[in-house]
Design an enzyme around this catalytic site. Structure first.
Site, PDB file in Angstrom:
ATOM      1  N   HIS A  12       1.347  -1.267  -0.390  1.00 25.71           N
ATOM      2  CA  HIS A  12       0.373  -0.065   0.134  1.00 25.71           C
ATOM      3  C   HIS A  12       1.003   1.523   0.347  1.00 25.71           C
ATOM      4  O   HIS A  12       0.704   2.364  -0.924  1.00 25.71           O
ATOM      5  CB  HIS A  12      -0.709   0.003   1.079  1.00 25.71           C
ATOM      6  CG  HIS A  12      -1.592   1.228   1.377  1.00 25.71           C
ATOM      7  ND1 HIS A  12      -3.253   1.626   0.558  1.00 25.71           N
ATOM      8  CD2 HIS A  12      -1.331   2.415   2.354  1.00 25.71           C
ATOM      9  CE1 HIS A  12      -4.286   2.581   1.137  1.00 25.71           C
ATOM     10  NE2 HIS A  12      -1.815   2.828   1.553  1.00 25.71           N
ATOM     11  N   GLU A  13       2.377   1.097   1.370  1.00 23.93           N
ATOM     12  CA  GLU A  13       2.346   2.341   1.036  1.00 23.93           C
ATOM     13  C   GLU A  13       3.750   2.905  -0.800  1.00 23.93           C
ATOM     14  O   GLU A  13       3.894   3.815  -0.644  1.00 23.93           O
ATOM     15  CB  GLU A  13       3.599   2.588   2.888  1.00 23.93           C
ATOM     16  CG  GLU A  13       2.865   2.424   3.310  1.00 23.93           C
ATOM     17  CD  GLU A  13       1.890   3.802   3.283  1.00 23.93           C
ATOM     18  OE1 GLU A  13       2.258   4.396   2.711  1.00 23.93           O
ATOM     19  OE2 GLU A  13       0.796   2.789   4.159  1.00 23.93           O
ATOM     20  N   HIS A  16       1.718   5.013  -2.674  1.00 23.64           N
ATOM     21  CA  HIS A  16       2.478   6.054  -3.154  1.00 23.64           C
ATOM     22  C   HIS A  16       3.671   6.164  -2.882  1.00 23.64           C
ATOM     23  O   HIS A  16       3.466   7.339  -3.443  1.00 23.64           O
ATOM     24  CB  HIS A  16       1.268   6.270  -1.855  1.00 23.64           C
ATOM     25  CG  HIS A  16       0.647   6.292  -0.987  1.00 23.64           C
ATOM     26  ND1 HIS A  16      -0.423   6.861  -1.088  1.00 23.64           N
ATOM     27  CD2 HIS A  16      -0.047   5.758   0.454  1.00 23.64           C
ATOM     28  CE1 HIS A  16      -1.445   6.409  -1.083  1.00 23.64           C
ATOM     29  NE2 HIS A  16      -1.476   5.726   0.434  1.00 23.64           N
TER      30      HIS A  16
END
Length: 447
Positions: A12-13, A16
């Site tokens: 998920h990170e 980003h």
């Protein structure tokens, strides 16, 4: 499952991190977990590491908060200027956040600030995390759907009831005594027609019945109450014919998917329909690639329904945890609950190794779908809150340009910190309630 949760958070990170670096934003930290740093290393300008509390993750980007506006200026200044006087506690919170962000700035960062990016690039960065979870969910659900198959009710008979037991009396009957039947009970239509466990129904009222068309068959039976209907079935490779008359009785109302319909209070709705008294065998049926996205869509809609009613559902979980009320197996659970379910699946002897693997992979897929939906909630500090802020800024600038007004500048999300803290505290409280409930009254799959 711990490893799977860690990878899900980590990726998920990464969702980003990659677009942020691609668009030139300086990213000082990429961390899994919160609290004290346990292990880290630095590569380039970014520190990568793990923290003590593995309940999430984050990347820090330079320039998340725009500087305060100078008095008389319409747009924001290029330097992080703080106001000399504060109008109150909320203004102080915003100023302190800007000050902390300003301390991270280094020479050469002027063109690497997040808030200076075009709106579409900021949205891409904030969408990157949820989209990564969505992709993981699609892959996991795809593996289960195409590789293992999903459990489906078939038209092969698993059990046949010798009588029709009135709705609500099933739990009071002793099946070991006369098969749970009383002299006043109506005979079971399926048993009277000669159906037995292992038979496979092939036609009903002259219409062919597919191997996995149990829901369609059920609907047809329910709509023929009191009507004699021709039926054929296969037994030991030989087709047999019979006539069956569904008995009209009170049964739960079902939807198009064969699921019981409930009212606003969660009570099962009932209706008088045809009933023949037999059960369905379940088997894994492999789907095609085209079945994957509809399955993902079904999960997304299910999670969205839970999220839209999350406070009320958490309140129900809390009520169950602190009372003798049963817990809703379809309600929200925490990461602890996910881990307990994974352990229960691994430990049970009721299913084989293939079904265990499929269940765990499906659980990982469902977890990522939940992360995708949850992070799109349009509230800070979630990704959806940043996306809504960027969209609002775009709309505000569009109308300013349309009416030939000065550029209003970037949206100052630092002013939203009070609401952000309220949301964060609410999330922590709900998380604590779910974790407690998953310890003292966990959801059990196998009883």
């Amino acid at each position: 499952m711990v490893v799977a949760v860690g990878f899900s958070i980590g990726l998920h990170e990464v969702g980003h991190l990659l677009p942020a670096k691609r668009f030139g934003v300086r990213v000082p930290q990429y961390m899994i977990g919160f609290g004290k740093t346990v292990f880290s290393f630095k590569r380039g300008e970014t520190e990568y590491g793990f923290k003590a509390i593995p309940l999430g993750g984050y990347i820090s980007m330079i320039g998340m908060y725009p500087p305060a506006k100078n008095k008389g200026d319409v747009g924001a200044t290029d330097a992080p200027i703080l106001r000399k006087s504060s109008t109150g506690m909320f203004q102080q919170m915003a100023d302190e956040a800007r000050h902390a962000a300003a301390e991270q700035l280094q020479p050469g960062d002027d063109d690497r600030l997040f808030y200076k990016l075009p709106v579409y690039k900021r949205i891409i960065i904030m969408l990157g995390g949820p989209v990564m979870n969505l992709l993981i969910g699609v892959v996991m659900i795809g593996i289960v759907t195409v590789g293992f198959g999903a459990p489906a009710q078939t038209t092969t008979v698993s059990e046949v009831y010798q009588c029709v037991v009135p709705l609500g009396e099933e739990s009071t009957r002793d099946a070991s005594v006369n098969n749970g039947c009383l002299p006043t009970d109506a005979p079971g239509p399926a048993y009277a027609a000669g159906l037995r466990p292992g038979d496979t129904i092939t036609t009903f009222d002259g219409a062919p019945v597919g191997d996995t068309a149990w829901v369609e068959l059920t609907q047809a039976i329910r709509s023929h109450a009191g009507t004699a209907v021709p039926l054929t079935y296969m037994r030991d490779g030989v087709e047999h014919s019979t006539t069956i008359t569904p008995y009209k009785t009170e049964r739960p109302m079902i939807d198009a998917n064969g699921m019981a319909v409930t009212d606003a209070q969660g009570k099962t709705q009932t209706v008088d329909v045809g009933f023949i008294g037999m059960g369905s065998s379940v088997k894994n049926v492999k789907g095609s690639v085209t079945d994957v996205l509809p399955a993902v869509g079904t999960q997304i809609s299910g999670v969205a329904a839970v999220v839209l009613d999350l406070p009320a559902r958490v309140a129900q979980v809390a009520k169950a945890a602190f009372s003798d009320e049963p817990r809703d197996p379809n309600g929200p659970i925490s990461v602890v609950g996910v881990g307990r379910i994974a352990g229960e699946i691994s430990a049970t002897d009721l299913i084989g190794i293939n079904d265990k693997a499929a269940s765990l992979i499906s659980l990982i897929g469902g977890l990522n779908i939940a992360l995708f939906v949850f992070n799109l909630i349009p509230l800070l500090p979630l990704d959806g809150g940043h996306i809504i802020g960027a969209l609002f800024e775009s709309v505000r600038r569009f109308f300013a340009k349309l009416f030939r007004r000065p550029d209003p500048g970037p949206v100052d999300i630092a002013k939203m910190l009070p609401l952000t803290y309220v949301v964060a505290v609410a999330m922590m409280l709900m998380g604590a309630v779910l974790i407690y409930a998953d310890i003292v009254k966990p959801v059990n799959l196998f009883g």
